[in-house]
Motif scaffolding. Structure first.
Motif, short mmCIF file in Angstrom:
data_model
loop_
_atom_site.label_atom_id
_atom_site.label_comp_id
_atom_site.label_asym_id
_atom_site.label_seq_id
_atom_site.Cartn_x
_atom_site.Cartn_y
_atom_site.Cartn_z
N PRO A 103 -21.74 11.08 -2.89
CA PRO A 103 -20.95 11.97 -2.39
C PRO A 103 -19.98 11.39 -1.32
O PRO A 103 -18.82 12.11 -1.00
N HIS A 104 -20.54 10.25 -0.52
CA HIS A 104 -19.80 9.76 0.35
C HIS A 104 -18.73 8.50 0.16
O HIS A 104 -17.92 8.16 1.00
N LEU A 105 -18.62 8.36 -1.05
CA LEU A 105 -17.40 7.55 -1.64
C LEU A 105 -16.21 8.42 -1.97
O LEU A 105 -16.50 9.41 -2.32
N VAL A 146 -8.86 12.70 -16.97
CA VAL A 146 -9.78 13.81 -16.49
C VAL A 146 -9.11 14.74 -15.56
O VAL A 146 -9.69 15.89 -14.94
N GLY A 147 -7.91 14.63 -15.20
CA GLY A 147 -7.13 15.48 -14.48
C GLY A 147 -7.48 15.20 -12.90
O GLY A 147 -7.14 16.16 -12.02
N LEU A 148 -7.97 14.16 -12.36
CA LEU A 148 -8.42 13.91 -10.89
C LEU A 148 -7.43 12.89 -10.28
O LEU A 148 -7.68 12.54 -9.30
N ALA A 149 -6.14 12.65 -10.77
CA ALA A 149 -5.35 11.45 -10.21
C ALA A 149 -5.18 11.96 -8.81
O ALA A 149 -5.16 11.02 -7.80
N THR A 156 -15.77 12.52 -2.12
CA THR A 156 -16.42 13.20 -3.41
C THR A 156 -16.87 14.53 -2.80
O THR A 156 -17.05 15.37 -3.46
N LEU A 157 -17.75 14.42 -1.79
CA LEU A 157 -18.41 15.50 -1.43
C LEU A 157 -17.51 16.96 -1.09
O LEU A 157 -17.86 18.08 -1.12
N ASN A 158 -16.18 16.62 -0.82
CA ASN A 158 -15.20 17.47 -0.73
C ASN A 158 -14.66 18.44 -2.06
O ASN A 158 -13.98 19.37 -1.84
N LEU A 159 -15.04 17.56 -2.90
CA LEU A 159 -14.50 18.33 -4.38
C LEU A 159 -15.10 19.37 -4.81
O LEU A 159 -16.41 19.90 -4.68
N GLY A 162 -16.51 22.28 -10.06
CA GLY A 162 -15.72 21.89 -11.50
C GLY A 162 -15.13 20.46 -11.66
O GLY A 162 -15.32 19.83 -12.50
N ARG A 163 -14.57 20.14 -10.42
CA ARG A 163 -14.13 18.85 -10.31
C ARG A 163 -14.94 17.73 -10.20
O ARG A 163 -14.92 16.48 -10.49
N LYS A 164 -16.26 17.95 -9.39
CA LYS A 164 -17.26 17.10 -9.63
C LYS A 164 -17.63 16.55 -10.97
O LYS A 164 -17.95 15.62 -11.25
N ARG A 165 -17.87 17.85 -11.66
CA ARG A 165 -18.23 17.58 -12.99
C ARG A 165 -17.25 16.86 -13.83
O ARG A 165 -17.44 15.77 -14.57
N ALA A 166 -15.94 17.05 -13.57
CA ALA A 166 -14.80 16.18 -14.02
C ALA A 166 -15.04 14.67 -13.76
O ALA A 166 -14.90 13.76 -14.71
#
Length: 263
Positions: A103-105, A146-149, A156-159, A162-166
């Motif tokens: 989460p913190h990366l 995966v559409g996260l560019a 990561t914790l701010n996602l 659904g985007r965490k799953r991506a």
């Protein structure tokens, strides 16, 4: 790639096969005589009511549980006795469990850590983080896929969920799996996230093989090439969505009981 294309490359049409796979817990049969054939280059869904044995089946395939009976073949090789790490190295990778999201990366850093496995440096904790910069280009390619560019440098914790799953799918893809096992990929998601992740799975499946446990029948009907229905640990039916959804036994055991949307 079409199935004929895999034949041209001399690859087996069946990538994963189970023969009489079973698991008993203190006399209770959780999985019994499951014969599963997953065709290379397809999306194969494993569905069934609660307690049908879907997760136990996944745990047997990745050797988180030892089978009580039967065999597991991957690319024609018997992997029944192999350890989870050996199976992962062969290219059978279970998403949302093997892939770790920190989460913190940042989003990019998470994918880069997953790519370290290819360098053989995953345990070189004393090395500078800069030594991983060579992986940035591939990490960015995966994030595009995966559409996260646009979220590469976001913590990561701010996602959104659904985007965490991506991101978890991207970290799994970083391990270059031949067979991706997705365990309830849309569980706990709102409608918008379900649609986004369904489209993502369909997109990343091109040229790959996916076996997934999924509770949402709308997802299954829209992307699965073949479906295996479990009930009380045994295979109740198998076929296309059309064939399975019209099977009276399935309607009675699953669709009717759960309105077509439970697992």
């Amino acid at each position: 790639m079409p199935i004929d294309g895999y034949k041209d490359l001399g690859l087996q049409e069946t990538i994963l096969k189970t023969i009489g796979l079973g698991k008993t817990f203190k006399g209770f049969s959780a999985v019994s005589d499951v014969n599963l054939d997953v065709t290379r280059g397809t999306i194969h869904a494993l569905i069934g009511p609660n307690g049908a044995g879907k997760t136990t089946c996944f745990n047997l395939l990745t050797k988180f549980l030892e089978p009580s009976s039967g065999q597991i073949l991957f690319n024609g090789l018997d992997i029944t006795k192999e350890r989870p790490a050996q199976i992962a190295r062969r290219g059978v990778v279970r998403s949302f469990q093997i892939s770790a999201v920190f989460p913190h990366l940042t989003v990019l850093e998470n994918v880069r850590v997953a790519l370290q496995r290819g360098l053989g440096t995953e345990f070189h904790f004393w090395k500078s983080g800069n030594s991983l910069n060579v992986l940035n280009e591939r990490a960015e390619e995966l994030l595009c896929e995966v559409g996260l560019a646009d979220f590469a440098h976001e913590e990561t914790l701010n996602l959104a969920y659904g985007r965490k799953r991506a991101l978890e799918i991207a970290t799994t893809m970083a391990m270059e799996p031949e067979l991706m096992l997705l365990d309830e990929p849309t569980q706990g998601m709102g409608h918008e996230d379900v649609e986004r992740v369904t489209e993502l799975i369909d997109r990343v499946a091109k040229g790959r093989t996916i076996l997934m446990v999924e509770h949402n029948m709308k997802v299954v009907s829209s992307i699965a090439d073949r479906i295996t229905v479990l009930q009380r640990g045994s295979v109740l039916a198998e076929g296309s969505y059309q064939e399975v959804s019209n099977n009276p036994l399935v309607v009675e055991a699953y669709m009717g009981t759960h309105g077509g949307d439970g697992a």
